[in-house]
Design a protein around this motif. Structure first.
Motif, short mmCIF file in Angstrom:
data_model
loop_
_atom_site.label_atom_id
_atom_site.label_comp_id
_atom_site.label_asym_id
_atom_site.label_seq_id
_atom_site.Cartn_x
_atom_site.Cartn_y
_atom_site.Cartn_z
N ALA A 1 1.07 -1.19 0.06
CA ALA A 1 0.12 0.10 0.16
C ALA A 1 0.83 1.18 -0.02
O ALA A 1 2.12 1.04 0.42
N TYR A 2 0.26 2.31 -0.35
CA TYR A 2 0.98 3.58 -0.60
C TYR A 2 0.13 4.66 -0.11
O TYR A 2 -1.11 4.91 -0.66
N SER A 3 0.40 5.39 0.93
CA SER A 3 -0.40 6.48 1.63
C SER A 3 0.29 7.99 0.86
O SER A 3 1.34 8.24 1.28
N PHE B 1 5.21 4.16 2.20
CA PHE B 1 4.88 2.84 1.85
C PHE B 1 4.48 1.72 3.01
O PHE B 1 5.23 1.82 3.92
N THR B 2 3.77 0.79 2.67
CA THR B 2 3.39 -0.20 3.72
C THR B 2 4.00 -1.47 2.58
O THR B 2 3.44 -1.93 1.77
N PRO B 3 5.15 -2.18 3.31
CA PRO B 3 5.53 -3.22 2.42
C PRO B 3 4.57 -4.60 2.60
O PRO B 3 3.93 -4.75 3.72
#
Length: 204
Positions: free
Chosen positions: A8-10, A16-18
């Motif tokens: 995910a990317y905010s 970033f969320t790996p």
């Protein structure tokens, strides 16, 4: 795994969320790479070239002295002005012999035709071979070798079948012929004819 995918990317906070958790320090840290600018354009070109080198296909392009003799150009501007007819390019599969387009000659009077561009010739090369693929949807198609210098038909051949066929013949120029024209002609006033691969070559 390396690289670890991004789950995910905010955009609001730029984080970033790996897809897998990265360990922080310790004796066995997770290795990872950050691709700041993506794949280089050179890498993309090399990949495309490698793929193209694996592709194999056959293409047939007729050799001819007639401009747009393969009839694949988008219009009829390489040809002369249609006489007693309307000439257009068509793309429907049923009306193509080969390639992307064919020429449709729709008569408005008897013996309407589409002439080729004028072809300069010399008497020291007097013998020529002419061939065309043709379909006579209505009436009779006529392939004509025409002496533009003396305003006279040299030789012709006709086709009256609705299926595709081949008109071909060899002819010789007169000693005073300097310019040659090939005519894609319909005989009757109602003639509708389709043409493709109009090939003119010097004999030998």
């Amino acid at each position: 795994p390396n690289p670890v995918e991004i789950a995910a990317y905010s955009a609001s906070v730029g984080s970033f969320t790996p897809s897998l958790a990265w360990t922080d320090g310790g004796t066995d840290p997770t290795a990872f790479d950050i691709y700041k600018k993506g794949i280089r354009i050179g890498d993309i070109k090399q990949a495309v070239n490698r793929a193209l080198r694996q592709m194999r296909y056959v293409t047939i392009v007729p050799l001819t002295l007639i401009p747009d003799g393969d009839c694949d150009a988008s219009g009829v501007t390489s040809w002369g002005t249609a006489v007693n007819s309307t000439a257009t390019k068509v793309t429907a599969a049923a009306n193509l012999y080969r390639g992307q387009r064919a020429i449709f000659v729709d008569n408005s009077a008897a013996n309407g035709y589409l002439p080729s561009a004028t072809i300069d010739v010399t008497y020291d090369e007097p013998s020529y071979y002419l061939q065309a693929r043709v379909r006579a949807d209505v009436g009779t198609a006529k392939l004509v070798a025409y002496d533009a210098t003396g305003s006279a038909e040299i030789k012709s051949e006709t086709w009256d079948d609705q299926g595709w066929g081949t008109l071909s013949f060899q002819f010789s120029l007169s000693s005073d012929c300097d310019q040659l024209v090939i005519r894609l002609q319909g005989v009757e006033i109602t003639a509708d004819t389709y043409w493709d691969d109009v090939i003119l070559l010097r004999v030998g």
